[in-house]
Design an enzyme around this catalytic site. Sequence first.
Site, PDB file in Angstrom:
ATOM      1  N   SER A  74       0.794  -1.148  -0.045  1.00  0.00           N
ATOM      2  CA  SER A  74       0.037  -0.010   0.090  1.00  0.00           C
ATOM      3  C   SER A  74       0.877   1.095   0.137  1.00  0.00           C
ATOM      4  O   SER A  74       1.840   1.365  -0.818  1.00  0.00           O
ATOM      5  CB  SER A  74      -0.839  -0.171   1.304  1.00  0.00           C
ATOM      6  OG  SER A  74      -1.923   0.918   0.936  1.00  0.00           O
ATOM      7  N   ASP A 102      -9.921  -5.228  -5.206  1.00  0.00           N
ATOM      8  CA  ASP A 102      -9.480  -4.581  -4.183  1.00  0.00           C
ATOM      9  C   ASP A 102     -10.199  -2.998  -4.137  1.00  0.00           C
ATOM     10  O   ASP A 102      -9.944  -2.302  -5.157  1.00  0.00           O
ATOM     11  CB  ASP A 102      -7.940  -4.049  -4.202  1.00  0.00           C
ATOM     12  CG  ASP A 102      -7.356  -3.296  -3.278  1.00  0.00           C
ATOM     13  OD1 ASP A 102      -7.964  -2.662  -2.554  1.00  0.00           O
ATOM     14  OD2 ASP A 102      -5.912  -3.315  -3.163  1.00  0.00           O
ATOM     15  N   HIS A 141      -7.673  -5.369   0.299  1.00  0.00           N
ATOM     16  CA  HIS A 141      -6.468  -4.957   0.074  1.00  0.00           C
ATOM     17  C   HIS A 141      -5.117  -5.298   0.544  1.00  0.00           C
ATOM     18  O   HIS A 141      -4.207  -4.721   0.597  1.00  0.00           O
ATOM     19  CB  HIS A 141      -6.757  -3.356   0.628  1.00  0.00           C
ATOM     20  CG  HIS A 141      -5.685  -2.333   0.326  1.00  0.00           C
ATOM     21  ND1 HIS A 141      -5.299  -2.016  -0.954  1.00  0.00           N
ATOM     22  CD2 HIS A 141      -4.790  -1.415   1.118  1.00  0.00           C
ATOM     23  CE1 HIS A 141      -4.388  -0.956  -0.879  1.00  0.00           C
ATOM     24  NE2 HIS A 141      -3.943  -0.858   0.439  1.00  0.00           N
TER      25      HIS A 141
END
Lengths: 423, 269
Positions: free
Chosen positions: B95, B219, B247
């Site tokens: 991320s 996602d 995610h």
Amino acid sequence: MSKTNDEEHGGAREDEGPVDDRAQFSALLEDSAEDLYEHAPCGYLSTQLDGRIAKVNTTLLDWLGYQPEDLVGRKYFSELLTVGGRLYHETHFAPMLRMHGEISGIALELKATDGSRLPVLVTSTVKKGGGGQPLLIRTTIFDARDRRAYETELLRARQAADRERDRLQALTTTLQKTLLPPTLANVPGLDVCAHYHVASVDEVGGDFYDLFPLAAGTWGMFLGDVCGKGVAAAAVTSLARYTLRAAAVYHPDPVAVLGNLNTVLNHEYNGADPRFCTVVFGLLTPDRVHGGFQITLASGGHPPALLMRADGTADILPTPGGQLIGVLPDAHISTTTVHLAPGDTLLLHTDGLTEAHTNAAIGGGERYGDDAFLDFGRALAPTTATGTISAVRGLLDTFGTGVDDDTAVLAIHVPRPHSDEQQ
Amino acid sequence: MDVRSRNHVRVTGRTGAPVVMLAHGFGCDQNMWRLVVPELERHFTVVLFDHVGAGNSDLTAWSRERYSTLDGYTDDLLELCRELALGPITFVGHSVSAMMGVLAAAREPEAFAGLVLLAPSPCFIDEPDAGYRGGFSAEDIDELLESLDANYLGWSGAMAPVVMGNPQRPELGEELTSSFCRTDPEIARVFARVTFLSDNRADLARVAVPALVAQCSSDAIAPPEVGAFVHARIPGSQLVTLNATGHCPQLAAPEETAAAIAAFAGAIQ
């Protein structure tokens, strides 16, 4: 639960006593397990591990305005959330649920089909198979509209309290600064350094110090401790500080200076609200013959100064018999004189240092004490003003929360002639 | 300051083997990697750490100034590389940490053998004029900040004693799990802003080391077209789509995620 069921069972077993009441209730509950699920006073939701909705009860469907076929197998739990809630779900909720197998009381908002939002509290558990492998996620959802309103209010109050506290701390810090000199006067031939340790960011402490020029190449310095804390003590600190400076200009004899402060405190704070302090005042005169400085110290009930000599020895400088300033109309003030030779360092301190608890972290009640303080000086000598203050700061750091009173320290040092220093 | 304790660094796996460093994203800590670590340990030296402000990092090291941009985190990352001195590493950033890896590799390419960008997004906010879809509007991000605030009451009562505890204490096992995903709301707010308001699209082209973009098949935070964007902008990068919903592929599909990391890191080192 349905009324028909109640009547059927009730009618058949009417006269069979309390034992059968229990059986009847039990049967009632058994019969209505499905109904309890569907019409429970909270939402029920079962999802696959990836969040896909597998089962949902009528209560939740009604709250949100969905039909079962809209959700089951079609939507993910996170799709029922607001976008912000979805981000929270992905970054916090789901990972924590994986980690612990359960998560409870998380505040989220659900989106209804009519666009309205429903504040809820969400609790989830992971159902596991016989081998401990996770199978599915069970979630209960409570309507939290009332509670959220209450919490929002609580949160607002908390934020307001946080802001007020920040404001108070800013105010306290500013007030504290005004009670201390921004920088110490530069005295030719003298190395000076001071430190003020704030015990509480919420209250103004009552310690003070200063070093300032007087007429004809002499200098005044003082360090003291007003009894008490907070705004009332700060007012006395402020009064003490400007009285000492004004009195020293008027008549620099240390006994006269402290006598003057004693008169002022007695005059200003007589009757029901007496205010007093301990102070040590010093008059510094350069010694043209022997080098260094001649210092006359007057003490009004203040802890004695520590002298650390160039030869590595250290001693306290007793000023016995000096009385608290502000208590009696004619306080007895004692004096001592000392010659500060090149290489010597004099340290003034308030009792926040010697009364600090040495092992507060483990709940100990031992105070640091005068003897340990003298040992500290002996270990440190010979030193400099900056070296002394940095060592004191290190010492205070080791006490941590054990320093429960403000502490002021002021060190003065006569540097050796340059050639000596090279050694 | 000791960088290792600041970031609660843990080094495990095979000594002397190629190095894989795992960097967690916004919200949690190094425990996010617990399901992929056992597999990676078999082939690599594995470096785990907590970003300052997260997990069991030294909270006293956190400051609003340093950690209000990705640069502060990037500095930390490069300091870690220097301190550990393990040679060029394969950096795996999940991320927001993927972009820290991009920035760090652009600044000091010699420190990196390669980058694995796991569920990356160079910019979460849509920019319709540029034809870019990040998936979110600025209002959405405000909503997240509200969610953080709404769960603030629960945090402060339950978590303060743990988080205020001495980070130097060794008996961290229980604390690790209890502090997982919980952080000071002030820190969480600032990190959320950094994560969701940064725009690093222009930095992607500066990556000059081998890169693998690993995205999830479904996602909500970093949709597939964002992964494709990252892949298109990093010269010579590879793209792999993991069969994972959500995610966090390292939790949802750990075997596949570990295999993808291992294959990439094994090939380049």
